[in-house]
Scaffold this motif. Structure first.
Motif, short mmCIF file in Angstrom:
data_model
loop_
_atom_site.label_atom_id
_atom_site.label_comp_id
_atom_site.label_asym_id
_atom_site.label_seq_id
_atom_site.Cartn_x
_atom_site.Cartn_y
_atom_site.Cartn_z
N MET A 163 0.82 -1.20 0.00
CA MET A 163 0.00 0.00 0.00
C MET A 163 0.87 1.27 0.00
N ILE A 164 1.75 1.37 0.97
CA ILE A 164 2.64 2.54 1.05
C ILE A 164 3.52 2.61 -0.20
N ILE A 213 1.89 4.74 -2.80
CA ILE A 213 1.96 6.18 -2.52
C ILE A 213 3.37 6.71 -2.81
N HIS A 244 2.98 7.60 7.11
CA HIS A 244 1.84 6.89 6.52
C HIS A 244 1.04 6.14 7.59
N GLU A 245 -0.26 6.36 7.58
CA GLU A 245 -1.21 5.60 8.39
C GLU A 245 -2.21 4.97 7.44
N VAL A 246 -2.26 3.64 7.43
CA VAL A 246 -3.10 2.93 6.48
C VAL A 246 -4.22 2.19 7.21
N ALA A 272 -8.88 1.01 0.87
CA ALA A 272 -7.89 1.44 1.86
C ALA A 272 -7.76 2.95 1.85
N ASP A 273 -7.51 3.51 3.01
CA ASP A 273 -7.20 4.92 3.14
C ASP A 273 -5.78 5.04 3.66
N CYS A 274 -5.02 5.95 3.06
CA CYS A 274 -3.65 6.22 3.51
C CYS A 274 -3.52 7.70 3.81
N LYS A 275 -3.38 8.01 5.10
CA LYS A 275 -3.08 9.39 5.51
C LYS A 275 -1.57 9.52 5.57
N SER A 276 -1.06 10.63 5.07
CA SER A 276 0.39 10.83 5.08
C SER A 276 0.72 12.31 5.18
#
Length: 144
Positions: A1-2, A5, A68-70, A77-81
């Motif tokens: 996932m990361i 990004i 990164h917070e997945v 999936a949501d990825c906050k970064s």
């Protein structure tokens, strides 16, 4: 996932538009209100890539993606970064040649054929410093 990004950010710096396209679904929700002043909207992947081609033309860039917070729920999936983007226009004089931003991204990804693809992006700007005219989106005061 990361990896998606980070690969996405690296594709922008490499100006590898085919690689960037691979990371996107056919249609994506984009929200660049903080940076571009545009209301959130849906765009095709091709429109999204073209906007980056135009906005970053002639620039050297460095996109840094971290913190990164997945969260994954089945095939979504949501990825906050956090991010920092340095943009340099080598044709301009020192002191007028940079536009730097930092803030947060929220990327939504969906699983397509066992691969994660970005289908929504929201950018929040915390810091903007430098000459906005460096970025193609702000040439002549016009947003693309």
């Amino acid at each position: 996932m990361i990896e998606v990004i980070v690969g996405f950010a690296n594709a922008l710096d490499e100006k590898n538009w085919q690689k960037l396209r691979v990371y996107l679904t056919d249609k994506i929700e984009i929200n660049y209100l903080d940076f571009r002043g545009e209301p959130p909207r849906q765009a095709t992947a091709e429109e999204y890539v073209k906007q980056r081609v135009d906005g970053l033309a002639g620039l050297r860039t460095l996109h840094i993606s971290t913190n990164h917070e997945v969260t994954i729920k089945e095939n979504v999936a949501d990825c906050k970064s956090a991010y920092c983007i340095y943009r340099v226009d080598p044709t301009l004089e020192a002191g007028q040649d940079r536009l730097d931003t930092a803030g947060n991204y929220l990327h939504r990804l969906i699983r397509v054929d066992q691969e994660w693809r970005v289908n929504a992006i929201k950018q929040t700007v915390v810091v903007m410093s430098g000459n906005r005219q460096v970025h193609g989106a702000f040439h002549n005061g016009q947003i693309e």
